[in-house]
Scaffold this motif. Structure first.
Motif: not given
Length: 618
Positions: A179-200
């Protein structure tokens, strides 16, 4: 399914033992966070996992054929490639198909090459993947695909590295402070991306909301041992507290037993039996257990800072522009004593510029900044501290101050402040060049605080700090009686410390919001959504994967998608000018004609796009 196992690894640098006999494992679909203090070996362990370093003893066992991607703190990109070339610079067959298709679209006269690329997209079912990778680049604000990597800022390069990893989606993602170098909007998008994707995932991050909402397991390196906790960050805090209480109880029993055995040892004659020798051996083990100490510090201070007068800071219609881009526009505000303000806005929105204007480091283009006579700034900037080779930590901090005065004539010395920020007495006499990046940031914080400011400004203080240090800093700031301005993408940190927000909008406008960041998100989410507008501005999701279109129609369809997106943005820009009332009289008629022309063109192109899309679906 086990992906990798870490088996009793140890690592030293010279006579300094980083860790010893650590073991843990990572399984498919785990979203695991790794927590430890700065300087205890987090990055070293990640480097060992990806083969960039080796343990002194022990081993890491991988599942055969496991594909790993690593987002490190170092920049590994080829500086001579463009953004697009960097994305396609992999052995991913689907990406290769998309690259060939994108090239064919740029050369529309070569029908054979286009058909071959189209067939390849069909074979790899790459249409959805193409949409996804473009969305990832867009969300991370990497929209100029022809820009060379060497011309990107450090933050943009970090975001490009993250984008490449997310696009390729290997079996295991290892992320060091994603999350370094990401603004708050990007962090929240990345958070949702990781929540919905089946990844390790295995990641090191100080973002506690990220840990709360993404992770399902946390491992912690604490006092040289690895502890595992199932669940998210809240569960980790609860279970860790229970573990420490149990340890303290065990330590108390060990101390009582030690006193009893010490008394026995003193009463023993010099000549001892075999039985007493066995008890003596046990005594030394008991002594070791009773001597254990946790290096946890609570900072509860009544700081006797320099008095704040009635006039704090007044901002009179201040403005600032860079290359015709307005970042601050006629902002007015009078600060009152004891305010705690958070600054939020997209990267490049002018947060640091506003702070620099307040502190006099940057001149205003217009307006006036009046600073009260009693104000003493403490300014933590993103540039960090300039270290001098051969200096010890204690020498560095004493250049800025010897102590902080407390109530009732007490004081906290420079050494005591360093201790509270997790630099023990031995560490204070280390040379600064031996510090990790996070430890340097911690030392820099101490140099700012030791000056005993009454107006504290912190510009991204949470970058590279571990969670343990963040908790210490939060405790310190909660006791701080002066004014505080904070810029941080750490939402947890902001929520805990600020009581209202300055929100930097496009065009240099600043809105004063009465609440913390979570309050602001709730307010934003409750506002009516412009779904129709969003739908128009988003690129059309339909792709000609089951097309009955001719070659020329396929080419036309692809061009229409680009034209429609561009026209919608032009239309929205003009409509916003009218809505803001910030438009010269002579431009009103001109813009009205232009808006009518755009609307007519949109109607025609949308009709044609709909006609072709119907042919695709039928």
């Amino acid at each position: 399914m086990n992906y990798l196992s870490v088996e009793t690894i140890s690592k030293s640098f010279g006579d300094r033992l980083l860790f010893k006999d650590l073991s843990f494992s990572i399984h498919k679909d785990q979203k695991m966070a790794f927590i430890a203090k700065n300087g205890t070996g987090k990055t070293t362990i990640l480097n060992i996992l990806v083969g960039k370093d080796t343990p002194d003893s022990g081993e890491v066992v991988f599942r055969k054929g496991l594909k790993i991607a690593y987002l490190s703190q170092e920049n590994m990109l080829n500086q001579e490639l463009t953004v697009e070339e960097s994305v396609f610079d992999s052995d991913n067959t689907t990406l290769k198909a998309i690259q060939q298709y994108e090239h064919a679209l740029k050369n529309p006269h070569d029908e054979e090459a286009y058909q071959k690329a189209f067939d390849l997209m069909e074979r790899h079912q790459a249409w959805d993947f193409e949409t996804q990778y473009k969305q990832i680049l867009s969300k991370l604000k990497l929209e100029d695909l022809d820009l060379k990597v060497k011309n990107l800022s450090g933050g943009q390069q970090k975001r490009l590295s993250l984008a490449i990893i997310l696009i390729n989606l290997p079996d295991l993602l290892i992320l060091d402070e994603p999350t370094n170098h990401l603004d708050l909007e990007m962090i929240e998008w990345l958070e949702n991306f990781f929540k919905k994707e089946k990844i390790t995932l295995l990641m090191v991050t100080h973002d506690r909301y990220f840990l709360e909402r993404v992770c399902n397991e946390i491992i912690e390196l604490d006092e040289g041992k690895i502890y595992g906790y199932k669940g998210n960050y809240s569960n980790y805090l609860e279970k860790k507290e229970a573990r420490i209480e149990l340890e303290q109880s065990t330590l108390g029993k060990a101390k009582n037993l030690f006193k009893k055995e010490l008394d026995w040892m003193r009463r023993q004659p010099k000549a001892r039996t075999t039985k007493s020798k066995s008890r003596i051996d046990d005594f030394y083990q008991i002594k070791e257990r009773a001597s254990l100490r946790r290096k946890d510090y609570k900072v509860q201070l009544e700081i006797n800072m320099e008095r704040l007068g009635s006039k704090i800071i007044e901002l009179h219609k201040i403005s600032k522009s860079f290359d015709k881009k307005v970042v601050i526009k006629k902002f007015e505000y009078n600060f009152i004593r004891g305010e705690r303000i958070g600054l939020i806005g997209k990267n490049g929105s002018g947060k640091s510029s506003l702070l620099n204007m307040i502190t006099g480091k940057l001149p205003v283009d217009s307006g006036k900044v009046i600073v009260g006579e009693t104000i003493k700034f403490g300014y933590y900037t993103q540039s960090g501290i300039q270290i001098k080779q051969g200096q010890k930590l204690i020498e560095v901090i004493k250049e800025f101050g010897e102590f902080i005065p407390l109530a009732k004539g007490l004081k906290i010395s420079a050494g005591q402040l360093l201790e509270r920020f997790l630099f023990d007495r031995k560490k204070q006499h280390d040379y600064v060049e031996k510090l990790s990046g996070g430890e340097l940031k911690r030392l820099y914080l101490c140099t700012v605080l030791i000056q005993n400011p009454n107006f504290l400004i912190l510009d991204e203080p949470t970058n590279d700090l571990d969670i343990i240090t963040l908790n210490v800093l939060e405790d310190f700031l909660l006791d701080f009686p002066g004014n505080l301005i904070v810029v941080s993408h750490d939402r947890y940190f902001m929520d805990k410390l600020v009581d209202h927000l300055f929100i930097l909008e496009d065009g240099g406008e600043i809105t004063d919001f009465p609440g913390n960041y979570s309050d602001y998100r709730i307010y934003e989410d409750s506002q009516p959504k412009e779904e129709l507008l969003k739908e128009k501005l988003e690129p059309r999701q339909k792709s000609p994967q089951k097309s009955k279109l001719t070659f020329n129609e396929n080419r036309e369809f692809a061009q229409l998608e680009k034209d429609l997106s561009k026209l919608e943005k032009e239309k929205l820009a003009i409509e916003r000018q009218f809505a803001s009332n910030d438009i010269a009289l002579e431009k009103i008629n001109e813009n009205s004609l232009k808006l009518q022309e755009i609307s007519n063109t949109l109607t025609k192109k949308e009709a044609r796009w709909l006609e072709l899309s119907m042919k695709i679906e039928n």
